[in-house]
Scaffold this active site. Structure first.
Site, mmCIF file in Angstrom:
data_model
loop_
_atom_site.group_PDB
_atom_site.id
_atom_site.type_symbol
_atom_site.label_atom_id
_atom_site.label_comp_id
_atom_site.label_asym_id
_atom_site.label_seq_id
_atom_site.Cartn_x
_atom_site.Cartn_y
_atom_site.Cartn_z
ATOM 1 N N HIS A 159 -12.766 -12.812 -3.722
ATOM 2 C CA HIS A 159 -13.661 -11.781 -4.255
ATOM 3 C C HIS A 159 -14.558 -12.358 -5.360
ATOM 4 O O HIS A 159 -15.739 -12.014 -5.450
ATOM 5 C CB HIS A 159 -12.861 -10.604 -4.810
ATOM 6 C CG HIS A 159 -12.037 -9.896 -3.766
ATOM 7 N ND1 HIS A 159 -11.259 -8.811 -4.053
ATOM 8 C CD2 HIS A 159 -11.860 -10.116 -2.442
ATOM 9 C CE1 HIS A 159 -10.653 -8.386 -2.965
ATOM 10 N NE2 HIS A 159 -10.995 -9.175 -1.963
ATOM 11 N N ASP A 192 -3.079 -13.143 -0.968
ATOM 12 C CA ASP A 192 -3.684 -12.199 -0.023
ATOM 13 C C ASP A 192 -4.393 -13.060 1.016
ATOM 14 O O ASP A 192 -5.581 -13.364 0.876
ATOM 15 C CB ASP A 192 -4.650 -11.245 -0.747
ATOM 16 C CG ASP A 192 -4.980 -10.013 0.088
ATOM 17 O OD1 ASP A 192 -4.463 -9.900 1.217
ATOM 18 O OD2 ASP A 192 -5.755 -9.152 -0.378
ATOM 19 N N ASP A 211 2.132 1.644 3.384
ATOM 20 C CA ASP A 211 3.076 0.635 3.890
ATOM 21 C C ASP A 211 4.491 1.134 3.625
ATOM 22 O O ASP A 211 5.402 0.942 4.427
ATOM 23 C CB ASP A 211 2.929 -0.711 3.146
ATOM 24 C CG ASP A 211 1.645 -1.455 3.483
ATOM 25 O OD1 ASP A 211 1.250 -1.453 4.663
ATOM 26 O OD2 ASP A 211 1.052 -2.050 2.556
ATOM 27 N N HIS A 227 0.881 -1.162 0.000
ATOM 28 C CA HIS A 227 0.000 0.000 0.000
ATOM 29 C C HIS A 227 0.922 1.217 0.000
ATOM 30 O O HIS A 227 2.074 1.132 0.470
ATOM 31 C CB HIS A 227 -0.877 0.037 1.262
ATOM 32 C CG HIS A 227 -1.880 -1.082 1.316
ATOM 33 N ND1 HIS A 227 -1.881 -2.032 2.300
ATOM 34 C CD2 HIS A 227 -2.912 -1.386 0.494
ATOM 35 C CE1 HIS A 227 -2.867 -2.885 2.075
ATOM 36 N NE2 HIS A 227 -3.516 -2.519 0.989
ATOM 37 N N ASP A 263 -15.196 -11.740 3.911
ATOM 38 C CA ASP A 263 -14.018 -12.063 3.090
ATOM 39 C C ASP A 263 -12.998 -12.782 3.986
ATOM 40 O O ASP A 263 -12.346 -12.168 4.821
ATOM 41 C CB ASP A 263 -13.459 -10.729 2.564
ATOM 42 C CG ASP A 263 -12.296 -10.895 1.616
ATOM 43 O OD1 ASP A 263 -12.022 -12.023 1.188
ATOM 44 O OD2 ASP A 263 -11.663 -9.870 1.301
ATOM 45 N N ASP A 292 -10.167 -14.775 3.249
ATOM 46 C CA ASP A 292 -8.729 -14.792 2.926
ATOM 47 C C ASP A 292 -8.033 -16.022 3.509
ATOM 48 O O ASP A 292 -6.969 -15.935 4.139
ATOM 49 C CB ASP A 292 -8.029 -13.510 3.421
ATOM 50 C CG ASP A 292 -8.507 -12.259 2.695
ATOM 51 O OD1 ASP A 292 -9.069 -12.383 1.587
ATOM 52 O OD2 ASP A 292 -8.319 -11.157 3.231
ATOM 53 N N GLU A 301 -8.595 -4.290 -8.939
ATOM 54 C CA GLU A 301 -8.902 -5.510 -8.175
ATOM 55 C C GLU A 301 -10.384 -5.478 -7.796
ATOM 56 O O GLU A 301 -10.774 -4.804 -6.836
ATOM 57 C CB GLU A 301 -8.035 -5.573 -6.908
ATOM 58 C CG GLU A 301 -8.336 -6.779 -6.035
ATOM 59 C CD GLU A 301 -7.509 -6.841 -4.745
ATOM 60 O OE1 GLU A 301 -6.550 -6.058 -4.591
ATOM 61 O OE2 GLU A 301 -7.824 -7.678 -3.893
HETATM 62 C C1 GLO Z 1 -9.464 -6.635 0.538
HETATM 63 C C2 GLO Z 1 -8.467 -6.604 -0.520
HETATM 64 C C3 GLO Z 1 -7.177 -5.941 -0.091
HETATM 65 C C4 GLO Z 1 -6.351 -5.542 -1.276
HETATM 66 C C5 GLO Z 1 -5.121 -4.780 -0.899
HETATM 67 C C6 GLO Z 1 -4.312 -4.336 -2.100
HETATM 68 O O1 GLO Z 1 -10.460 -7.288 0.482
HETATM 69 O O2 GLO Z 1 -8.250 -7.885 -1.009
HETATM 70 O O3 GLO Z 1 -6.442 -6.801 0.753
HETATM 71 O O4 GLO Z 1 -5.977 -6.661 -2.018
HETATM 72 O O5 GLO Z 1 -5.502 -3.679 -0.161
HETATM 73 O O6 GLO Z 1 -4.950 -3.322 -2.748
HETATM 74 MG MG MG Z 2 -6.809 -8.621 -2.301
#
Ligand code: GLO
Ligand code: MG
Length: 344
Positions: A213, A283, A52, A49, A248, A250, A174
């Site tokens: 997603h 991710d 980051d 980010h 979500d 992950d 994304e």
């Molecule tokens: C959240 C997203 C997030 C993005 C990350 C990069 O649901 O997946 O993790 O991938 O902020 O832009």
């Molecule tokens: Mg992501």
């Protein structure tokens, strides 16, 4: 085989374990220490980010921002790591409370476009070739709160402004259908690439597809990836897993749906993804229950599962596949796939 695919993750994937119902459970690990994990765990790429790389970005002058970014670049070089992409993190600022690019407030929209340009500057210093736009709060909690047509125009204007500002930088959108919003404006890769096609330079706008997603959108991640791959538009992935329609999650890649993971690897292989030199990004979140010293297993395990599935894809008997397809015996093909995955 490990040499053919290159892997990346973001520093947020090593985290303190807080969730909406409980506080942190693990100590914070500094960025410098996290960087040491990459090579140890088998990763070569770092996803960023903007903040980051440059913490407290909104409080920093351009000069301070560039200085910090150069220091981070030196750290990456020192570890032999590459920056894969930089993503503007608009969703944590009070200015982005109802979205940035699609906010009703012109001051928020101006700030968001400014952050996008600063993200490009940081990306150039870190050596990243593209920006990722996860459009977190670009959507609505209630439909009536925004004019959706205006919102789409604002999104397009913001992307165009970046493409004009930096004539080399690329953008990978994304998509995600919900969370944190009730509905997001760009829920699928189809929406993302349609938007890309309307920009001033469609060749510089592509996509990043995250497994979870796509599942949250009710779609098959491997088909979403194949759609983008068929157009040369799959510029990165966020592999993980998701157990049905809920928050979500992950999860570790392949942990909820191994066959779904196999099919994602299969389309990456069919699409020549390793030859493209692009990173296989993860991710993934560590389970909240993991003790601090065991809170990177989700990363190395996802990579291990991915590589085992590459082996499975490459060793699937092609003669069986073509015979089953010729006979239109998809029952037999299905059994062959399952037996192959079971190792028998
Ligand atoms: C959240 C997203 C997030 C993005 C990350 C990069 O649901 O997946 O993790 O991938 O902020 O832009
Ligand atoms: Mg992501």
């Amino acid at each position: 085989m490990a040499d053919e695919y290159r892997f990346s993750f973001g520093p947020w994937n090593v985290h303190e374990g807080a969730d909406p119902f409980g506080p942190v459970v693990r100590p914070t690990i500094g960025f410098g220490k996290k960087l040491k994990y990459y090579k140890q765990l088998g990763f070569d790429g770092v996803q960023f980010h903007d903040d980051d790389a440059v913490p407290d970005l909104d409080e920093k002058s351009d000069g301070e921002m560039e200085k910090t970014a150069r220091e981070v670049r030196a750290m990456l070089d020192g570890e032999g790591l590459l920056a894969e992409f930089v993503a503007p993190r608009l969703w944590e600022s009070p200015l982005g409370v109802d979205g940035g690019f699609t906010s009703n407030d012109p001051a928020s929209r101006k700030w968001a476009v400014g952050r996008l340009k600063r993200t490009a500057t940081i990306a150039n210093i870190l050596g990243a070739e593209f920006i990722v736009l996860w459009l977190a709060r670009e959507g609505t909690y209630i439909r009536e709160s925004k004019n959706a047509l205006d919102a789409h125009r604002h999104l397009l204007d913001a992307i165009n402004e970046l493409l004009e500002f930096d004539k080399k930088m690329q953008i990978a959108i994304e998509p995600k259908p919900n969370e944190p919003m009730d509905h997001a404006y760009i829920p699928t890769i189809g929406h993302a690439l349609a938007l890309a096609s309307q920009t001033v330079d469609p060749s510089r706008v592509g996509g990043l597809i995250e497994t979870a997603h796509a599942i949250l959108a009710g779609l098959d991640p491997s088909d979403e990836m194949a759609f983008a791959l068929s157009m040369g538009k799959l510029w990165s992935v966020h592999l993980n897993d998701q157990n049905g329609l809920k928050f979500d999650e992950d999860k570790t890649f392949g942990a909820a749906n191994l066959r779904g993971a196999y099919n994602q690897v299969r389309v990456l292989e069919l699409g020549g993804y390793p030859q493209s030199g692009r990173f296989v990004g993860l991710d993934v979140k560590a389970m909240r229950t993991q003790p601090a010293e065991l809170a990177t297993g989700h990363l190395s395990n996802s990579r291990t599962i991915f590589l085992k599935l590459v082996e499975k894809v490459r060793t699937f008997p092609k003669d069986v596949e073509s015979q089953c397809i010729a006979n239109r015996d998809y029952e037999a093909l299905e059994l062959a796939v399952i037996e192959h995955l079971l190792g028998g």
